[in-house]
Design a protein around this motif. Structure first.
Motif, PDB file in Angstrom:
ATOM      1  N   ALA A  63       2.164   4.080  16.943  1.00 29.72           N
ATOM      2  CA  ALA A  63       2.268   4.015  15.488  1.00 29.72           C
ATOM      3  C   ALA A  63       1.296   3.005  14.907  1.00 29.72           C
ATOM      4  N   VAL A  64       0.958   1.976  15.678  1.00 32.86           N
ATOM      5  CA  VAL A  64       0.024   0.972  15.193  1.00 32.86           C
ATOM      6  C   VAL A  64      -1.349   1.591  14.939  1.00 32.86           C
ATOM      7  N   VAL A  65      -1.793   2.464  15.847  1.00 33.38           N
ATOM      8  CA  VAL A  65      -3.073   3.133  15.642  1.00 33.38           C
ATOM      9  C   VAL A  65      -3.024   3.950  14.350  1.00 33.38           C
ATOM     10  N   GLY A  66      -1.844   4.460  14.032  1.00 32.53           N
ATOM     11  CA  GLY A  66      -1.682   5.227  12.808  1.00 32.53           C
ATOM     12  C   GLY A  66      -1.712   4.397  11.540  1.00 32.53           C
ATOM     13  N   SER A  67      -1.808   3.070  11.666  1.00 31.80           N
ATOM     14  CA  SER A  67      -1.814   2.221  10.476  1.00 31.80           C
ATOM     15  C   SER A  67      -3.098   2.358   9.667  1.00 31.80           C
ATOM     16  N   VAL A  68      -4.094   3.071  10.204  1.00 31.41           N
ATOM     17  CA  VAL A  68      -5.309   3.332   9.417  1.00 31.41           C
ATOM     18  C   VAL A  68      -5.075   4.476   8.434  1.00 31.41           C
ATOM     19  N   GLY A  69      -3.901   5.070   8.434  1.00 35.30           N
ATOM     20  CA  GLY A  69      -3.586   6.176   7.541  1.00 35.30           C
ATOM     21  C   GLY A  69      -3.897   5.907   6.075  1.00 35.30           C
ATOM     22  N   LEU A  95      -8.437  -0.931  -1.140  1.00 37.49           N
ATOM     23  CA  LEU A  95      -9.159  -1.011   0.128  1.00 37.49           C
ATOM     24  C   LEU A  95      -8.772  -2.274   0.900  1.00 37.49           C
ATOM     25  N   LEU A  96      -8.637  -3.379   0.188  1.00 35.31           N
ATOM     26  CA  LEU A  96      -8.254  -4.632   0.843  1.00 35.31           C
ATOM     27  C   LEU A  96      -6.853  -4.524   1.424  1.00 35.31           C
ATOM     28  N   ALA A  97      -5.940  -3.906   0.671  1.00 36.28           N
ATOM     29  CA  ALA A  97      -4.582  -3.731   1.178  1.00 36.28           C
ATOM     30  C   ALA A  97      -4.575  -2.824   2.406  1.00 36.28           C
ATOM     31  N   GLY A  98      -5.408  -1.774   2.402  1.00 41.16           N
ATOM     32  CA  GLY A  98      -5.486  -0.883   3.553  1.00 41.16           C
ATOM     33  C   GLY A  98      -5.990  -1.589   4.797  1.00 41.16           C
ATOM     34  N   VAL A  99      -7.034  -2.392   4.629  1.00 40.39           N
ATOM     35  CA  VAL A  99      -7.558  -3.166   5.764  1.00 40.39           C
ATOM     36  C   VAL A  99      -6.515  -4.188   6.229  1.00 40.39           C
ATOM     37  N   GLY A 100      -5.837  -4.827   5.270  1.00 39.11           N
ATOM     38  CA  GLY A 100      -4.813  -5.795   5.616  1.00 39.11           C
ATOM     39  C   GLY A 100      -3.663  -5.173   6.383  1.00 39.11           C
ATOM     40  N   ALA A 101      -3.262  -3.964   5.983  1.00 36.84           N
ATOM     41  CA  ALA A 101      -2.184  -3.282   6.687  1.00 36.84           C
ATOM     42  C   ALA A 101      -2.585  -2.967   8.123  1.00 36.84           C
ATOM     43  N   ALA A 158       1.290  -6.994   7.286  1.00 41.91           N
ATOM     44  CA  ALA A 158       1.389  -5.549   7.078  1.00 41.91           C
ATOM     45  C   ALA A 158       2.418  -5.213   6.003  1.00 41.91           C
ATOM     46  N   PHE A 159       3.536  -5.937   6.016  1.00 38.70           N
ATOM     47  CA  PHE A 159       4.556  -5.685   4.996  1.00 38.70           C
ATOM     48  C   PHE A 159       4.038  -6.072   3.616  1.00 38.70           C
ATOM     49  N   GLY A 160       3.311  -7.176   3.535  1.00 41.83           N
ATOM     50  CA  GLY A 160       2.730  -7.571   2.258  1.00 41.83           C
ATOM     51  C   GLY A 160       1.742  -6.536   1.742  1.00 41.83           C
ATOM     52  N   ALA A 161       0.942  -5.959   2.656  1.00 46.54           N
ATOM     53  CA  ALA A 161       0.001  -4.910   2.260  1.00 46.54           C
ATOM     54  C   ALA A 161       0.736  -3.667   1.775  1.00 46.54           C
ATOM     55  N   THR A 162       1.871  -3.358   2.412  1.00 46.80           N
ATOM     56  CA  THR A 162       2.678  -2.215   1.978  1.00 46.80           C
ATOM     57  C   THR A 162       3.183  -2.416   0.547  1.00 46.80           C
ATOM     58  N   VAL A 163       3.661  -3.620   0.263  1.00 48.51           N
ATOM     59  CA  VAL A 163       4.129  -3.931  -1.090  1.00 48.51           C
ATOM     60  C   VAL A 163       2.966  -3.859  -2.075  1.00 48.51           C
ATOM     61  N   ALA A 164       1.809  -4.412  -1.696  1.00 43.64           N
ATOM     62  CA  ALA A 164       0.645  -4.388  -2.579  1.00 43.64           C
ATOM     63  C   ALA A 164       0.207  -2.958  -2.867  1.00 43.64           C
ATOM     64  N   GLY A 165       0.371  -2.088  -1.894  1.00 39.39           N
ATOM     65  CA  GLY A 165      -0.006  -0.694  -2.092  1.00 39.39           C
ATOM     66  C   GLY A 165       0.854   0.041  -3.096  1.00 39.39           C
ATOM     67  N   GLN A 166       2.010  -0.527  -3.452  1.00 34.84           N
ATOM     68  CA  GLN A 166       2.887   0.104  -4.445  1.00 34.84           C
ATOM     69  C   GLN A 166       2.562  -0.339  -5.868  1.00 34.84           C
ATOM     70  N   LEU A 167       1.690  -1.337  -6.012  1.00 38.64           N
ATOM     71  CA  LEU A 167       1.342  -1.832  -7.341  1.00 38.64           C
ATOM     72  C   LEU A 167       0.254  -0.955  -7.924  1.00 38.64           C
ATOM     73  N   ARG A 168       0.490  -0.419  -9.082  1.00 39.75           N
ATOM     74  CA  ARG A 168      -0.447   0.519  -9.688  1.00 39.75           C
ATOM     75  C   ARG A 168      -1.414  -0.210 -10.595  1.00 39.75           C
TER      76      ARG A 168
END
Length: 308
Positions: free
Chosen positions: A92-98, A119-125, A271-281
């Protein structure tokens, strides 16, 4: 408040999928990725078809098959192949580039220009999740990594196309999930029997594992996932994906006795912080509800899923 509820309900899908790796390695027969994918997809798809009571029609037959191939038919076998060949949550970790895959595909197919924050959140995740398994880097299996990347690319394309096409008039996420799971399961079936032969003998432990995968891990989880795609942006949905490897790591620690180092805990927090950041529009990036296509896309009069 409604959007937060939608995000939380959609997040239950990747959290459930994070348990797949532990169930696969601890409950299921070894070296049967295609049969496992079949047992996960087809029973769940047939159940949702029965509950949804609506079939595709016209153009949507082809779309359902293509989406089923991307989200299920290719995704499941590659996912389980990686789960069998990679330790713990590493598949699943390899899948984090999703999220990065979806950002790129959204720009191409949906016209959504990626922002620097996304993009920064994606790289951070991806970086944060990679820290979770840094200690096991030497155990990486090449074929397993390729399978994990292939499964991620396949599902990322499926998410973006699902968002692009929406769904037919009167069809809810439950029926849409049923179409794709059934189509994907039927695509897997002949390949599974040709490549792996007759189904293995199942004991009670394996039967319980397959029952969990088919019901909670697939039928319920995919209904919530497609419901979320209809109400959030494709990027927001895919940024929930890192919850899967985080869940896998927690399950490995709690149930399988795998230790978590301070570096891994730091990666989980990142990774959790990046997930939260990804929800901010950002401005102009508001999610738009799925716009149903005309009634001709279904096989009967407009109909709502009983639990849509």
């Amino acid at each position: 408040m409604q959007r937060i509820t939608t995000v939380l309900l959609t997040a239950l899908a990747p959290v459930s999928w994070g348990t797949t790796y532990a169930v696969t390695t601890e409950f299921l027969p070894p070296d049967r990725p295609l049969f496992t994918g079949l047992m996960r997809a087809l029973p769940a798809g047939l159940l949702l078809l029965a509950l949804g009571r609506v079939l595709p029609r016209g153009l949507w037959w082809g779309r359902a098959v293509l989406l089923g191939a991307l989200n299920i038919g290719a995704f499941f076998p590659l996912l389980f192949l990686s789960a069998y060949r990679l330790p713990g949550g590493m598949a699943a970790v390899v899948g984090s580039v999703g999220p990065l895959f979806v950002v790129g595909l959204s720009a191409l197919l949906l016209g959504q220009r990626p922002t620097a924050r996304t993009l920064l959140a994606g790289v951070g995740a991806a970086f944060g999740v990679s820290l979770v398994v840094l200690k096991a880097a030497g155990a990486l299996d090449g074929l397993g990594v390729l399978a994990a990347l292939g499964s991620t690319a396949s599902m990322s394309a499926g998410v973006v196309l699902t968002k692009k096409w929406g769904r037919p008039e009167g069809v809810g996420p439950l029926a849409l999930a049923g179409w794709q799971l059934t189509a994907g399961g039927l695509l897997i079936a002949p390949v599974a029997f040709l490549a792996e032969g007759a189904p293995p003998a199942l004991d009670g432990r394996a039967a319980a594992g397959y029952l969990y995968l088919a019901l909670a891990n697939t039928a319920v989880a995919y209904w919530l996932w497609f419901r979320g795609i209809g109400r959030l942006t494709a990027t927001q949905v895919t940024f929930l994906g890192p919850l899967s490897p985080l869940t896998a790591a927690v399950v490995g620690w709690a149930a399988l006795g795998e230790a978590l180092t301070p570096l891994q805990l730091t990666g989980m927090a990142l990774a959790f912080g990046a997930t939260v950041a990804g929800q901010l529009r950002a401005g102009g990036d508001a999610a738009t509800p799925v716009r149903p296509s005309p009634h001709r896309g279904t096989s009967e009069r407009p109909h709502r899923d009983p639990v849509a």
